[in-house]
Motif scaffolding. Sequence first.
Motif, mmCIF file in Angstrom:
data_model
loop_
_atom_site.group_PDB
_atom_site.id
_atom_site.type_symbol
_atom_site.label_atom_id
_atom_site.label_comp_id
_atom_site.label_asym_id
_atom_site.label_seq_id
_atom_site.Cartn_x
_atom_site.Cartn_y
_atom_site.Cartn_z
ATOM 1 N N PHE A 1 0.863 -1.199 0.000
ATOM 2 C CA PHE A 1 0.000 0.000 0.000
ATOM 3 C C PHE A 1 0.896 1.246 0.000
ATOM 4 C CE2 PHE A 1 -2.739 3.173 2.223
ATOM 5 C CZ PHE A 1 -3.756 3.192 1.284
ATOM 6 N N PRO A 2 0.653 2.173 -0.944
ATOM 7 C CA PRO A 2 1.650 3.231 -1.134
ATOM 8 C C PRO A 2 1.624 4.380 -0.116
ATOM 9 C CG PRO A 2 -0.102 3.396 -2.765
ATOM 10 C CD PRO A 2 -0.376 2.165 -1.990
ATOM 11 N N ALA A 3 0.516 4.574 0.600
ATOM 12 C CA ALA A 3 0.420 5.783 1.431
ATOM 13 C C ALA A 3 1.032 5.563 2.812
ATOM 14 C CB ALA A 3 -1.028 6.208 1.573
ATOM 15 N N VAL A 4 1.670 6.628 3.330
ATOM 16 C CA VAL A 4 2.205 6.563 4.696
ATOM 17 C C VAL A 4 1.265 7.232 5.700
ATOM 18 C CG1 VAL A 4 4.615 6.410 3.956
ATOM 19 C CG2 VAL A 4 3.590 8.667 4.350
ATOM 20 N N GLY A 5 0.236 7.881 5.171
ATOM 21 C CA GLY A 5 -0.746 8.512 6.046
ATOM 22 C C GLY A 5 -1.987 8.853 5.246
ATOM 23 N N ALA A 6 -3.138 8.931 5.937
ATOM 24 C CA ALA A 6 -4.375 9.217 5.215
ATOM 25 C C ALA A 6 -5.373 9.925 6.114
ATOM 26 C CB ALA A 6 -4.994 7.916 4.693
ATOM 27 N N LEU A 7 -6.133 10.827 5.502
ATOM 28 C CA LEU A 7 -7.300 11.411 6.161
ATOM 29 C C LEU A 7 -8.493 11.006 5.313
ATOM 30 C CD1 LEU A 7 -8.481 13.368 8.302
ATOM 31 C CD2 LEU A 7 -8.248 15.170 6.618
ATOM 32 N N ARG A 8 -9.495 10.457 5.971
ATOM 33 C CA ARG A 8 -10.611 9.864 5.267
ATOM 34 C C ARG A 8 -11.908 10.527 5.701
ATOM 35 N NH1 ARG A 8 -12.246 4.550 6.820
ATOM 36 N NH2 ARG A 8 -10.834 4.718 8.572
ATOM 37 N N SER A 9 -12.805 10.757 4.755
ATOM 38 C CA SER A 9 -14.143 11.194 5.157
ATOM 39 C C SER A 9 -15.157 10.348 4.421
ATOM 40 C CB SER A 9 -14.348 12.685 4.870
ATOM 41 O OG SER A 9 -14.373 12.915 3.494
ATOM 42 N N ILE A 10 -16.278 10.137 5.055
ATOM 43 C CA ILE A 10 -17.317 9.325 4.420
ATOM 44 C C ILE A 10 -18.448 10.257 3.993
ATOM 45 C CG2 ILE A 10 -18.540 8.721 6.578
ATOM 46 C CD1 ILE A 10 -18.748 5.842 5.234
ATOM 47 N N GLU A 11 -18.972 9.996 2.808
ATOM 48 C CA GLU A 11 -20.009 10.883 2.288
ATOM 49 C C GLU A 11 -21.149 10.061 1.712
ATOM 50 O OE1 GLU A 11 -20.566 14.648 -0.734
ATOM 51 O OE2 GLU A 11 -18.714 13.530 -0.846
ATOM 52 N N VAL A 12 -22.341 10.607 1.797
ATOM 53 C CA VAL A 12 -23.488 9.929 1.193
ATOM 54 C C VAL A 12 -24.262 10.924 0.335
ATOM 55 C CG1 VAL A 12 -25.014 10.337 3.192
ATOM 56 C CG2 VAL A 12 -25.496 8.451 1.645
ATOM 57 N N THR A 13 -24.703 10.459 -0.813
ATOM 58 C CA THR A 13 -25.599 11.277 -1.627
ATOM 59 C C THR A 13 -26.794 10.409 -2.014
ATOM 60 O OG1 THR A 13 -24.353 10.667 -3.592
ATOM 61 C CG2 THR A 13 -23.825 12.792 -2.613
ATOM 62 N N MET A 14 -27.877 11.078 -2.357
ATOM 63 C CA MET A 14 -29.047 10.329 -2.799
ATOM 64 C C MET A 14 -29.058 10.287 -4.326
ATOM 65 S SD MET A 14 -33.073 11.255 -2.681
ATOM 66 C CE MET A 14 -33.473 11.241 -0.960
ATOM 67 N N PRO A 15 -29.179 9.103 -4.925
ATOM 68 C CA PRO A 15 -29.392 9.072 -6.373
ATOM 69 C C PRO A 15 -30.864 9.429 -6.664
ATOM 70 C CG PRO A 15 -29.062 6.845 -5.484
ATOM 71 C CD PRO A 15 -29.114 7.764 -4.317
#
Length: 339
Positions: free
Chosen positions: A135-149
């Motif tokens: 896995f190439p990343a040494v650090g990550a910031l993640r956010s989760i998002e939801v949209t309505m189709p």
Amino acid sequence: MEEIENLKPQAERLAEIYALSGRDDLVRYAERILGCSTRLTYRHAPERDKPCSMALNVDEINWCRVRLCPPCSLAKSGKLRAKLFKVVPRIREALPTHQFVFLTLTCRNDLVANSRQTIGILNDGWRRLSRLKNFPAVGALRSIEVTMPYDVYYQGRFIDRMGDKSFKVWCRQNNPNWNQLEKRPTDECNWHLHCLLIVPQCYFSGYRYWNHDIWVDNWQQSARLSYQPVVEVHKVTPRSKGQTLDEAILEISKYTTKPDDLIQSPEWTIELTDQIKGIKSYSVSGVFRDFIRQNELDRLEATGNLGDEQKQDGAIVRFTWNYQTKSYNLVQLGSLHYD
Ligand SMILES: [Zn+2]
């Protein structure tokens, strides 16, 4: 203030959805949302680095802290954005040869009622992906998002079920007459993860590089999907070619749900409210944690504060929400003289 004012109609509609649900817990949410950000206190003072110009800084606002409240969501994402604009230059200074990559990981739309399961697929998939040996990343910031189709109808004819992006593409291609266009809410969700990755410079030139196909394959296997998922991945550039760092920060700090999606279907909104209880909006891992801590992000989620807020100096300027005119009234203008 203008941004909060613009969200007030959506907040009122969301409160109405909760109030009409017949559930005591949601009626209480409705009451809190109606009382949210009704008192704004600012401090009027010279700008920190430019003493000749004046700034109006937020001192205190009575947030309601209901998870999906639009003004509270705006405040939370604004605070994370401000934090990232401070933190990213520090990361660049500490890791001058490292680069940022913006990654979006998706899975297929599913019923809003299956959201916890879908979020589980994304989070478990991320865990397996980020533990891959190469896995190439040494650090990550993640956010989760939801949209309505939405189900899109044109001239009375069903066109397709579309997410935001595919709808924009369709509009560009078909240049529709807006009066004959109708978007109907659905009972589905499109959940996805946005990730800001820190990768070493050698990732782009060496054998460690993952092209788009490798990202798709690894994500498909890590999330254990039976189909090829949509994955978007871009190198973040400091200049305007491609996605800039500023754009990446704006994207990653967006809050989980768009206020517009929350006011289309009471059933969808109420189900979503129940499904996302206890789900983290933001997560941090690897070296990113040296610059922003998970407990800061959790505090932001729970209280709307990161914990590093500074007391503002300057003359008090107060506004209160006027429920009749649906606008803010200036109620106090402090002295503008300073020692
Ligand atoms: Zn609120």
